[in-house]
Every structure is written in structure tokens, then in C-alpha cells.
Design an enzyme around this catalytic site. Structure first.
Site, PDB file in Angstrom:
ATOM      1  CE  LYS A 109     -19.830  24.013 -42.405  1.00  0.00           C
ATOM      2  NZ  LYS A 109     -21.247  24.064 -42.697  1.00  0.00           N
ATOM      3  CE  LYS A 192     -18.759  27.293 -49.214  1.00  0.00           C
ATOM      4  NZ  LYS A 192     -19.650  26.224 -48.928  1.00  0.00           N
ATOM      5  CE  LYS A 195     -24.219  29.891 -44.080  1.00  0.00           C
ATOM      6  NZ  LYS A 195     -25.580  29.635 -44.508  1.00  0.00           N
TER       7      LYS A 195
HETATM    8  P1  TYM Z   1     -26.737  26.680 -47.265  1.00  0.00           P
HETATM    9  O1  TYM Z   1     -27.657  27.028 -46.580  1.00  0.00           O
HETATM   10  O2  TYM Z   1     -25.282  26.601 -47.261  1.00  0.00           O
HETATM   11  O3  TYM Z   1     -26.724  27.185 -48.858  1.00  0.00           O
HETATM   12  C1  TYM Z   1     -27.742  27.527 -49.701  1.00  0.00           C
HETATM   13  C2  TYM Z   1     -27.363  27.378 -51.032  1.00  0.00           C
HETATM   14  O4  TYM Z   1     -26.480  28.357 -51.614  1.00  0.00           O
HETATM   15  C3  TYM Z   1     -25.449  27.696 -52.365  1.00  0.00           C
HETATM   16  N1  TYM Z   1     -24.183  28.446 -52.078  1.00  0.00           N
HETATM   17  C4  TYM Z   1     -23.390  28.773 -53.255  1.00  0.00           C
HETATM   18  N2  TYM Z   1     -23.623  28.693 -54.370  1.00  0.00           N
HETATM   19  C5  TYM Z   1     -22.578  29.350 -55.155  1.00  0.00           C
HETATM   20  N3  TYM Z   1     -21.510  29.812 -54.575  1.00  0.00           N
HETATM   21  C6  TYM Z   1     -21.254  30.058 -53.606  1.00  0.00           C
HETATM   22  N4  TYM Z   1     -20.373  30.854 -52.900  1.00  0.00           N
HETATM   23  C7  TYM Z   1     -22.356  29.401 -52.640  1.00  0.00           C
HETATM   24  N5  TYM Z   1     -22.457  29.481 -51.072  1.00  0.00           N
HETATM   25  C8  TYM Z   1     -23.687  28.439 -50.969  1.00  0.00           C
HETATM   26  C9  TYM Z   1     -25.398  26.217 -51.625  1.00  0.00           C
HETATM   27  O5  TYM Z   1     -24.761  25.125 -52.438  1.00  0.00           O
HETATM   28  C10 TYM Z   1     -26.905  25.896 -51.432  1.00  0.00           C
HETATM   29  O6  TYM Z   1     -27.535  25.344 -52.647  1.00  0.00           O
HETATM   30  N6  TYM Z   1     -26.970  21.700 -46.876  1.00  0.00           N
HETATM   31  C11 TYM Z   1     -27.479  23.015 -47.598  1.00  0.00           C
HETATM   32  C12 TYM Z   1     -29.123  23.078 -47.233  1.00  0.00           C
HETATM   33  C13 TYM Z   1     -29.775  21.848 -47.452  1.00  0.00           C
HETATM   34  C14 TYM Z   1     -30.171  21.522 -48.575  1.00  0.00           C
HETATM   35  C15 TYM Z   1     -31.214  20.203 -48.356  1.00  0.00           C
HETATM   36  C16 TYM Z   1     -30.030  21.708 -49.872  1.00  0.00           C
HETATM   37  C17 TYM Z   1     -30.525  21.027 -46.195  1.00  0.00           C
HETATM   38  N7  TYM Z   1     -31.264  20.226 -46.991  1.00  0.00           N
HETATM   39  C18 TYM Z   1     -31.970  19.553 -49.306  1.00  0.00           C
HETATM   40  C19 TYM Z   1     -30.489  20.962 -50.747  1.00  0.00           C
HETATM   41  C20 TYM Z   1     -31.500  19.794 -50.558  1.00  0.00           C
HETATM   42  C21 TYM Z   1     -26.733  23.772 -47.121  1.00  0.00           C
HETATM   43  O7  TYM Z   1     -26.054  24.104 -46.243  1.00  0.00           O
HETATM   44  O8  TYM Z   1     -26.936  25.067 -47.903  1.00  0.00           O
END
Ligand code: TYM
Length: 329
Positions: A109, A192, A195
């Protein structure tokens, strides 16, 4: 058990659902579950305040719509529980600069944005994520594959704290369901689904117009050849469609491959489009119903925050004590 999701889009996408949210629902039965809309994380890349407020509610409404039940889980907004920021500061002071610099999501990023436009918040993002998890003594964290490195850091920080200041934190393990851990972009099936993808046609959003969803699936990039086979290396497009199909219907990949024997890519896409549309329709209806009553939604989130604080506050108090902060008199 704790997991989080960012309120950074108008809708969650199929990758979020299949990689993470789908596992959140059954875990309500087996674990003491904490689910968090991570608005603190959502301001690390620049944002619009009105949009963030709206998306935070839309996110909570979607989580309820896919099956989270506030009677059986703790659903809350991260900024409502100040202990997240407070523990994050302590964890910042335990994390090496080099260690944080090695996080691949940060590298990707920040490379795109350039160093001067990259916030320090983006740099410390995974450390805040560690605080989210450790505050609740979570032992399992259901996420997609892209979060694996962040969870490794969380484990390292928990162990480092425990060794330095005495046993305080549960060391959490990632809970990643391999089959759906990386749903890929419909137009670029080796990347992957995300968004921030290059084209909106590769992304299926839970809340988008069903006719658009059908169109996107029907125009998904498939592979050369004509046979419907599960082969992620040589046929990533078709394999991704089969993965989505199997996950949404509960049918196995083998069963699907067999049932499409002799049929073409067009048949698969047409039928999958119907499956996805039928899947999103009730979610869309329920999301709209929750959004129709924002004060009720806010009330549910306030109850969730109170429950979350009742767990987070004692953890933070013991951390403050262990690291030698003088208790207020
Ligand atoms: P975020 O908001 O980007 O995504 C939420 C969840 O969706 C999963 N994900 C996917 N899984 C499979 N295929 C895909 N193409 C795909 N795109 C997204 C992500 O792995 C995630 O589980 N950093 C985290 C948010 C967070 C978090 C936490 C997660 C903040 N604090 C504590 C777990 C525990 C994130 O950006 O997720």
C-alpha cells in the site's frame, strides 16, 4: 474469538463473506465471540467523515443480515471501546521498526501511495490489529489468507509481552479455512478479490443490484480449453467460480465438476449467477430493514460496546499494572 472488518466500502464483497464472515456465524454457537467494525483502521488511508459514519452503520447492518445475532455474540464498533487505542500504544512500544516495516500489506500500500502520502497510522495498522485481538484473550481469529502475516505479528507480540512482563495474553491462532481463504477477482483470477481492484467488474458486492451481479458473473474471465475442471494453477478462473459455487450451495467441488461434465463455461456461469443472486437477495432485504431503523441499530452497537468494554478494560488494567504504570490514586 475475535475478528474484525473495515467499514471502507459501501458493501462487503464475496471475498469478505466467503473468506471470513461465513465462518463468523457458526462460531457464535461454539465460542464466546467478539466481532468488531474496525473504524480506527478505516482512517489509515484517508477518508470522508460522512461516508465513514454511513459505512460503519451499513457494515453493522450487513453483519446482522448475514447472521450475527447480538444475543449470541458481541458486535461492536472499535472506536466505542477506547481500550483498543490504549493497548495499541503499549504494543507500538514493543514492536521493532524493522519488524513493522516487513509487513507486506504495508509495503504494497505504501509503495502505491508514496512515502510522503503514507500515514504513520498505516504503518502501525497491524499493531492496532494485535491489540484488537489480545484485549479479548482470543485464541481463534477467523480471517482470510491475506491476514496471516498480521496474525503472526500478533502472536509474536503476545509472546514477547508474556516473556517480558509475565503471562498476560492468550497467544491466538489464525482460523483460516483453506478452500475459501482467497477468493479471486472475476476479471483477474490470479489476484484476490478486493475493493481496491483495478476494475469494478471483478468484484461482487453483497449489496449491489442483482442484475449487475449476474452480468459480472456471466462475463467472468475463464480459461482456455472448454472443460470444467478444478485446477487453480492452470484454470484459475473456472476454479474460482467452482469454489464460490460450492461454498454457497454446500455442494462439493467434485460433485459440481461431475454435474458439469459435457457442459460449457456458459452453463456454469449462468447457473452460478442464479445461485449468487438468490443468495444476496435476502441479505439485501435484511440489511435494508436494519438501516431503516438507525437508532435501534445504534442501540444494539452501544450494548455491544458495553459488553466488549467489560472484557477489554480488565485486560488493559492488568497490562498497565504489569508494565509499571502507577494506578490513579
Ligand atoms: P478486511 O476488512 O480487509 O477484510 C475482512 C475479512 O475478509 C477477508 N478477505 C478475504 N477472504 C478471502 N478472499 C478474499 N478475496 C478476501 N478479501 C478479504 C479478510 O482476510 C478479512 O478476514 N485487517 C483486517 C481487519 C481487522 C481484523 C482485526 C481482523 C482489524 N482488526 C482483528 C481480525 C482480527 C482487514 O483489513 O480486513
Amino acid at each position: 474469538m475475535l475478528s474484525g472488518i473495515q467499514p471502507t466500502a459501501d458493501s462487503f464483497h464475496l471475498g469478505n463473506y466467503l473468506g471470513a464472515l461465513r465462518n463468523w456465524v457458526p462460531m457464535q454457537e461454539t465460542h464466546d465471540t467478539f466481532y468488531c467494525v474496525v473504524d480506527l483502521h478505516a482512517i489509515t488511508m484517508g477518508h470522508d467523515p460522512a461516508l465513514l459514519r454511513k459505512r460503519t452503520r451499513v457494515s453493522a447492518a450487513q453483519l446482522l443480515a448475514v447472521g450475527l445475532d447480538p444475543e449470541r455474540c458481541t458486535l461492536f464498533v472499535q472506536s466505542h471501546v477506547p481500550e483498543h487505542s490504549q493497548l495499541a500504544w503499549v504494543m507500538n512500544c514493543l514492536t521493532g521498526f524493522g519488524e513493522a516495516s516487513r509487513m507486506t500489506q504495508f509495503k504494497d500500500k505504501s509503495a502505491k501511495q508514496g512515502a510522503d502520502r503514507t500515514s504513520v497510522g498505516l504503518f502501525t495498522y497491524p499493531i492496532l490489529q494485535a491489540a484488537d485481538i489480545l484485549l479479548y484473550q482470543a485464541d481463534a481469529v477467523p480471517v482470510g489468507e491475506d491476514q496471516r502475516q498480521h496474525l503472526e505479528l500478533t502472536r509474536d507480540l503476545a509472546q514477547r509481552f508474556n516473556t517480558t512482563f509475565g503471562p498476560t495474553f492468550t497467544v491466538p491462532a489464525p482460523y483460516i479455512i483453506k478452500d475459501t481463504a482467497k477468493i479471486t477477482d472475476l476479471q483477474e483470477p490470479t489476484a484476490k478479490m478486493s475493493k481496491s481492484a483495478s476494475t469494478a467488474n471483478g468484484l461482487v458486492e453483497l449489496l449491489e443490484e442483482p442484475s449487475r451481479i449476474a452480468k459480472k458473473i456471466k462475463s467472468a474471465v475463464t480459461d482456455t480449453g472448454r472443460e470444467i475442471l478444478f485446477d487453480p494453477v492452470n484454470k484459475p478462473g473456472v476454479s474460482n467460480l467452482l469454489t464460490i459455487y460450492a461454498a454457497l450451495t454446500g455442494r462439493t467441488i467434485e460433485e459440481l465438476v461431475e454435474s458439469y461434465d459435457g457442459k460449457g463455461y456458459g452453463d456454469l456461469k449462468k447457473e452460478l449467477a442464479e445461485v449468487v443472486v438468490e443468495f444476496v437477495k435476502p441479505i439485501q432485504e435484511r440489511t435494508r430493514a436494519y438501516l431503516d431503523d438507525p437508532s435501534q441499530l445504534d442501540k444494539l452497537l452501544a450494548i455491544g460496546a458495553e459488553k466488549a468494554r467489560s472484557v477489554a478494560a480488565p485486560t488493559l488494567a492488568s497490562v498497565y499494572d504489569r508494565i509499571g504504570f502507577l494506578a490513579p490514586g
